[in-house]
Design a protein around this motif. Structure first.
Motif, PDB file in Angstrom:
ATOM      1  N   GLU A 130      -4.425  30.232  13.616  1.00 33.89           N
ATOM      2  CA  GLU A 130      -3.627  29.732  12.483  1.00 33.89           C
ATOM      3  C   GLU A 130      -4.531  29.259  11.349  1.00 33.89           C
ATOM      4  OE1 GLU A 130      -0.457  29.872  12.101  1.00 33.89           O
ATOM      5  OE2 GLU A 130       0.243  30.407  14.118  1.00 33.89           O
ATOM      6  N   LYS A 131      -5.605  28.553  11.683  1.00 33.88           N
ATOM      7  CA  LYS A 131      -6.504  28.032  10.651  1.00 33.88           C
ATOM      8  C   LYS A 131      -7.233  29.157   9.940  1.00 33.88           C
ATOM      9  CE  LYS A 131     -10.126  24.652   9.709  1.00 33.88           C
ATOM     10  NZ  LYS A 131     -10.745  25.523   8.673  1.00 33.88           N
ATOM     11  N   ILE A 132      -7.731  30.128  10.709  1.00 37.83           N
ATOM     12  CA  ILE A 132      -8.426  31.262  10.100  1.00 37.83           C
ATOM     13  C   ILE A 132      -7.506  32.001   9.147  1.00 37.83           C
ATOM     14  CG2 ILE A 132      -9.365  33.559  10.597  1.00 37.83           C
ATOM     15  CD1 ILE A 132     -10.578  32.334  13.159  1.00 37.83           C
ATOM     16  N   VAL A 133      -6.279  32.257   9.573  1.00 36.78           N
ATOM     17  CA  VAL A 133      -5.317  32.970   8.733  1.00 36.78           C
ATOM     18  C   VAL A 133      -5.019  32.177   7.458  1.00 36.78           C
ATOM     19  CG1 VAL A 133      -2.910  33.725   8.577  1.00 36.78           C
ATOM     20  CG2 VAL A 133      -4.263  34.288  10.606  1.00 36.78           C
ATOM     21  N   ASN A 156     -11.513  40.000   7.519  1.00 36.68           N
ATOM     22  CA  ASN A 156     -12.035  38.644   7.714  1.00 36.68           C
ATOM     23  C   ASN A 156     -11.390  37.929   8.892  1.00 36.68           C
ATOM     24  OD1 ASN A 156     -13.647  39.032   5.501  1.00 36.68           O
ATOM     25  ND2 ASN A 156     -12.305  37.953   4.072  1.00 36.68           N
ATOM     26  N   VAL A 157     -10.092  38.087   9.058  1.00 32.47           N
ATOM     27  CA  VAL A 157      -9.385  37.357  10.118  1.00 32.47           C
ATOM     28  C   VAL A 157      -9.915  37.744  11.504  1.00 32.47           C
ATOM     29  CG1 VAL A 157      -7.158  37.026  11.258  1.00 32.47           C
ATOM     30  CG2 VAL A 157      -7.326  36.863   8.765  1.00 32.47           C
ATOM     31  N   PRO A 158      -9.912  39.028  11.895  1.00 32.90           N
ATOM     32  CA  PRO A 158     -10.418  39.344  13.237  1.00 32.90           C
ATOM     33  C   PRO A 158     -11.910  39.105  13.384  1.00 32.90           C
ATOM     34  CG  PRO A 158      -9.864  41.354  12.057  1.00 32.90           C
ATOM     35  CD  PRO A 158      -9.343  40.218  11.240  1.00 32.90           C
ATOM     36  N   PHE A 159     -12.671  39.299  12.300  1.00 35.06           N
ATOM     37  CA  PHE A 159     -14.110  39.055  12.408  1.00 35.06           C
ATOM     38  C   PHE A 159     -14.396  37.600  12.762  1.00 35.06           C
ATOM     39  CE2 PHE A 159     -17.896  37.305  10.433  1.00 35.06           C
ATOM     40  CZ  PHE A 159     -18.870  37.983  11.149  1.00 35.06           C
ATOM     41  N   LEU A 160     -13.784  36.677  12.029  1.00 32.92           N
ATOM     42  CA  LEU A 160     -14.029  35.262  12.289  1.00 32.92           C
ATOM     43  C   LEU A 160     -13.559  34.867  13.683  1.00 32.92           C
ATOM     44  CD1 LEU A 160     -13.008  33.866   8.793  1.00 32.92           C
ATOM     45  CD2 LEU A 160     -15.324  33.948   9.751  1.00 32.92           C
ATOM     46  N   SER A 171     -25.563  31.648  11.582  1.00 29.27           N
ATOM     47  CA  SER A 171     -26.742  32.304  11.012  1.00 29.27           C
ATOM     48  C   SER A 171     -26.800  33.794  11.340  1.00 29.27           C
ATOM     49  CB  SER A 171     -28.021  31.621  11.514  1.00 29.27           C
ATOM     50  OG  SER A 171     -28.078  31.653  12.938  1.00 29.27           O
ATOM     51  N   ASP A 172     -26.083  34.228  12.365  1.00 30.97           N
ATOM     52  CA  ASP A 172     -26.106  35.637  12.779  1.00 30.97           C
ATOM     53  C   ASP A 172     -24.907  36.426  12.270  1.00 30.97           C
ATOM     54  OD1 ASP A 172     -28.490  35.547  14.339  1.00 30.97           O
ATOM     55  OD2 ASP A 172     -27.390  34.546  15.948  1.00 30.97           O
ATOM     56  N   ARG A 173     -23.978  35.766  11.606  1.00 31.04           N
ATOM     57  CA  ARG A 173     -22.693  36.424  11.339  1.00 31.04           C
ATOM     58  C   ARG A 173     -22.741  37.469  10.241  1.00 31.04           C
ATOM     59  NH1 ARG A 173     -17.721  32.254  12.664  1.00 31.04           N
ATOM     60  NH2 ARG A 173     -18.503  31.674  14.737  1.00 31.04           N
ATOM     61  N   THR A 250     -10.125  47.474  15.136  1.00 27.59           N
ATOM     62  CA  THR A 250      -8.753  47.834  15.483  1.00 27.59           C
ATOM     63  C   THR A 250      -7.752  46.850  14.884  1.00 27.59           C
ATOM     64  OG1 THR A 250      -9.060  46.665  17.568  1.00 27.59           O
ATOM     65  CG2 THR A 250      -9.380  49.030  17.602  1.00 27.59           C
ATOM     66  N   SER A 251      -8.034  45.553  15.021  1.00 24.51           N
ATOM     67  CA  SER A 251      -7.129  44.543  14.461  1.00 24.51           C
ATOM     68  C   SER A 251      -7.127  44.594  12.944  1.00 24.51           C
ATOM     69  CB  SER A 251      -7.533  43.148  14.942  1.00 24.51           C
ATOM     70  OG  SER A 251      -7.314  43.012  16.331  1.00 24.51           O
ATOM     71  N   ALA A 252      -8.300  44.826  12.354  1.00 28.11           N
ATOM     72  CA  ALA A 252      -8.369  44.926  10.895  1.00 28.11           C
ATOM     73  C   ALA A 252      -7.512  46.073  10.389  1.00 28.11           C
ATOM     74  CB  ALA A 252      -9.822  45.106  10.461  1.00 28.11           C
ATOM     75  N   SER A 253      -7.592  47.222  11.052  1.00 34.79           N
ATOM     76  CA  SER A 253      -6.787  48.370  10.633  1.00 34.79           C
ATOM     77  C   SER A 253      -5.298  48.102  10.811  1.00 34.79           C
ATOM     78  CB  SER A 253      -7.194  49.611  11.430  1.00 34.79           C
ATOM     79  OG  SER A 253      -8.496  50.026  11.090  1.00 34.79           O
TER      80      SER A 253
END
Length: 419
Positions: A130-133, A156-160, A171-173, A250-253
């Motif tokens: 919910e927060k990411i969205v 951005n949502v599924p990546f985070l 630092s790796d993201r 997959t989620s991004a698409s």
């Protein structure tokens, strides 16, 4: 030696382009599979696509036939290693991961992931989702009045979420973010796909090695604490890679293409806002209708066999068209080619089937429900900012998607319309 072969046969990782004869199950017109796929499904649900480099390539597009093949580990293997050259001194050049693994290794490795993806365990992620969205919607609002759903929201949502789930440090993201889409793009042949895969796994092996010394709070650290040396870095890196692949592109698409489909009829967003539970049925129909993972992990015949009337030879490659099976009129009715959010529930194959069914299916559902609900409430008048015919789609990718999706966040003011 021909660049497409090695001792033992075809080497997919050296191919600079995939033959056009096998591209049909990956082609679409907009969001819809090409009509040829429906024709093949109706006439020959197990169809020989091509004979290449001494290998028969079959496509299975009927729903019943697809379920049968996906569930059959006795007659089919998922081990792709015979078709991919690798250097034993460079483990990242191997394959690994659940999708290309057979029992008993698959059974052992999947048991490590399954507890992390139960509904009970996933419930703890709801506040984070919910927060990411909401954070991404805030950024879109600030950027408006026009935003790109693909780059500003869908990726951005599924990546985070996946970075948090795996326990990838801040630092790796940035490096992590760039590793996903090329893994599914077949336009550059096997060299592009397997080169991207090697880079992604190299990165995740580094993360695993770091967390061996100091386990983090995410899934990687949790497995290290629980399993210790019982799982090596290559296996754990492969598991993490599978979670990344299954949960990012997959989620991004789905988020981008799903938004496009929902915007075609304002009633869709209205139902999500006003009808309790409507988003659940809408998400299931979007999963079926879009089936963004177009083909399942390849299967290889373990022996000569009769497959629904077709004579499949040992070693033949059998590709299951998930997008074709999910448009089967025998299962989903005469309007299976249409998006109909009030459709009676039926078992779609968007997450696969059998032992290789996506372990993160419930997490994906949670993510999609949260994202579409938030979009519907925050931007009730969301609309395309350009004509739909100007959109560019990924033409030859295992995971289908749209390149950009410019949207108008709010309805135009009366003076803007007049102007």
């Amino acid at each position: 030696m021909n660049r497409t072969t090695r001792k033992g046969g075809l080497d997919l990782s050296k191919m600079r382009m995939f033959p056009s004869q096998v591209s049909m199950p990956l082609r679409r017109h907009g969001v819809d599979p090409v009509p040829e796929l429906a024709k093949v499904r109706e006439e020959e649900p197990v169809h020989k696509l091509a004979h290449l480099f001494g290998l028969n390539v079959w496509v299975v597009s009927g729903h019943a036939e697809a379920k049968s093949v996906l569930a059959d580990s006795t007659n089919f293997s998922n081990d792709i290693r015979p078709l991919v050259g690798s250097d034993p001194n460079k483990p990242s050049e191997g394959i690994g991961g659940l999708g290309f693994t057979d029992p008993p290794d698959h059974t052992r490795l999947r048991k490590l992931l399954t507890p992390e993806f139960t509904k009970r365990r996933l419930a703890r992620l709801e506040p984070a989702i919910e927060k990411i969205v909401q954070d991404q919607l805030d950024l879109m609002e600030a950027k408006g009045p026009v935003a790109d759903i693909v780059s500003d929201f869908a990726f951005n949502v599924p990546f985070l979420l996946i970075a948090d789930l795996l326990g990838v440090e801040e630092s790796d993201r940035d490096r992590f973010r760039a590793l996903g889409p090329a893994r599914f793009d077949l336009s550059g042949g096997g060299i592009g796909v397997f080169g991207s895969a090697s880079e992604s796994r190299d990165f995740l092996f580094e993360i695993v090695r770091k967390q061996r010394k100091n386990p983090g709070d995410g899934l990687i650290g949790s497995i290290i604490r629980e399993q210790g040396d019982d799982i090596d870095d290559v296996e754990l890196g492969g598991l993490a890679d599978g979670v990344f692949l299954g949960g990012y592109e997959t989620s991004a698409s789905m988020l981008a293409l799903g938004t496009l489909v929902l915007m075609r009829n304002p009633e869709n967003f209205e139902r999500i806002r006003n009808e309790p539970g409507a988003v659940d049925a809408i998400v299931e129909e979007l999963l079926r209708y879009l089936t963004v993972v177009q083909v399942a992990f390849p299967r290889f015949a373990r022996h000569d066999q009769d497959l629904f009337g077709q004579q499949v030879k040992k070693g033949d490659l059998v590709a299951v068209s998930l997008s074709g099976a999910d448009r089967d009129k025998e299962v989903f009715g005469p309007d299976a080619e249409e998006f109909w959010p009030r459709r009676a529930p039926a078992a779609h194959l968007a997450f696969g089937h059998g032992m290789h069914r996506c372990v993160g299916a419930e997490l994906a559902r949670m993510e999609l429900r949260a994202a579409f609900s938030a979009l519907a409430h925050r931007f009730p008048d969301l609309s395309l900012a350009i004509p739909e015919e100007q959109l560019r789609f990924r033409d030859f990718s295992i995971v289908y998607g749209v390149e950009t999706l410019p949207v108008q966040l709010h309805a135009a003011e009366p003076e803007q319309v007049a102007g």
